[in-house]
Design an enzyme around this catalytic site. Structure first.
Site: not given
Length: 351
Positions: A46, A265
């Site tokens: 804006e 893992t």
């Protein structure tokens, strides 16, 4: 609004802020100015559109914005007040802002007498900022888990070697994927075994511009000469193996998206904790027969507990297949019945 969405899509996919576009219209429907947010610290959409006009030229105009104007003062000022100061009389918003620190602009504008409409092309706006909105709403980064494997599910040979399971096209595609995330995460096991660089590269060279944050999770120390300690990209060592703690440390740094490239893992820990939002798997037409699996123990002991994913896309990258899948929020996972299979020039990444 379609044009505003096009402008928003030009913004960066990484960083703490959403992608937003704005079009300012005169009372007769003429386009007065356009704006887009270009990243943290730059004017919001804006403000960028208003700055393109002479003072007073936006009085009585309509602002068409892809995301609710913010009320937050951070690196820049609140857009809701900028629109009020400019004399905009109508604001059309695609979607409301999920960030509680910035939301409320629509209500503030309406209270000041501005005609406010919301919901125009809201699904398109949400899709544009899906990962950012999820990260803001959950208070933790969006996690994309990437791995490569052979047809029999191996991520390395029995001796630990893994270069190269997948094709050059797949490795190039991983670099593209890395560039779309704020951070790249591995565990200390991967960092010590592979000595990865974890940078975004093309043709063997680091690409221009900012690199993603390199993150290592675990308690072991990295060697002084590790490639992760060089100056090519920032490094964060989170001294924890607990996935929630790792993501909390990243959220505190406004990291919105993480590419999880750790070993089996670490990957299993994140998956078992329900902290994987998307899976990208590169499957090579090759067999090893032995060696580490792509993922560790997920706690599944019988078929009724199997963790199924909903398949979103299937593409070819060189001789490999690239699968993208996501968990289903309800916990019931299923595959889409029909999926396109297409060629992809892709880029994958080497460590």
């Amino acid at each position: 609004m379609h044009r505003a969405l096009q402008l928003a899509a030009q913004g960066p996919r990484t960083g703490p802020n959403p992608r937003v576009g704005c079009v300012l219209l005169a009372p007769d429907g003429r386009v007065l100015a356009e704006g887009a947010h270009r990243g943290a610290g730059t004017p919001h959409a804006e403000a960028a559109a208003l700055a393109a006009l002479p003072e007073g030229a936006a009085r009585g105009a309509t602002a068409v914005v892809t995301l609710e104007p913010c009320t937050h003062t951070g690196r820049t000022g609140p857009c809701s007040r900028a629109l009020l100061a400019a004399g905009v009389s109508r604001v059309v918003v695609a979607d409301t802002d999920p960030n509680p620190r910035a939301a409320g602009g629509a209500a503030e504008l309406a209270a000041a007498g501005v005609d406010v409409e919301t919901g125009l092309l809201a699904p398109e706006s949400r899709a544009l900022n899906e990962r950012w909105a999820a990260a803001v709403g959950r208070g933790r980064p969006w996690v994309t888990w990437k791995w490569a494997a052979t047809l029999d599910g191996r991520s390395a040979a029995a001796d630990g070697s893994s270069r190269w399971i997948t094709s050059a096209a797949s490795r190039a595609d991983v670099h593209r994927l890395r560039a779309e995330h704020d951070a790249v995460l591995v565990g200390t096991g991967t960092a010590l075994a592979d000595d990865p660089a974890l940078t975004v590269r093309a043709d063997g060279r680091e690409v221009e511009g900012p690199q993603p944050l390199r993150v290592v999770a675990g308690l072991r120390e990295l060697p002084a000469g590790a490639r992760l300690r060089d100056e090519r990209a920032p490094l964060l060592h989170v001294r924890s193996r607990e996935p929630h703690a790792v993501l909390a440390a990243l959220a505190a740094r406004e990291v919105r998206t993480v590419l999880l490239e750790g070993g089996p893992t670490l990957a299993a820990a994140f998956a078992a904790a329900g902290l994987v939002d998307e899976v990208v798997c590169y499957l090579a037409p090759a067999l090893l027969g032995a060696g580490p699996a792509a993922v560790g123990d997920l706690g599944v002991r019988s078929m009724p507990d199997i963790a199924r994913l909903r398949l979103r896309s299937v593409e070819r990258t060189g001789d490999d297949v690239r699968l993208v899948a996501r968990p289903v929020p309800s916990g019931v996972w299923s595959a889409d019945p029909a999926l396109p299979v297409k060629e992809a020039a892709g880029v994958h990444r080497d460590r």
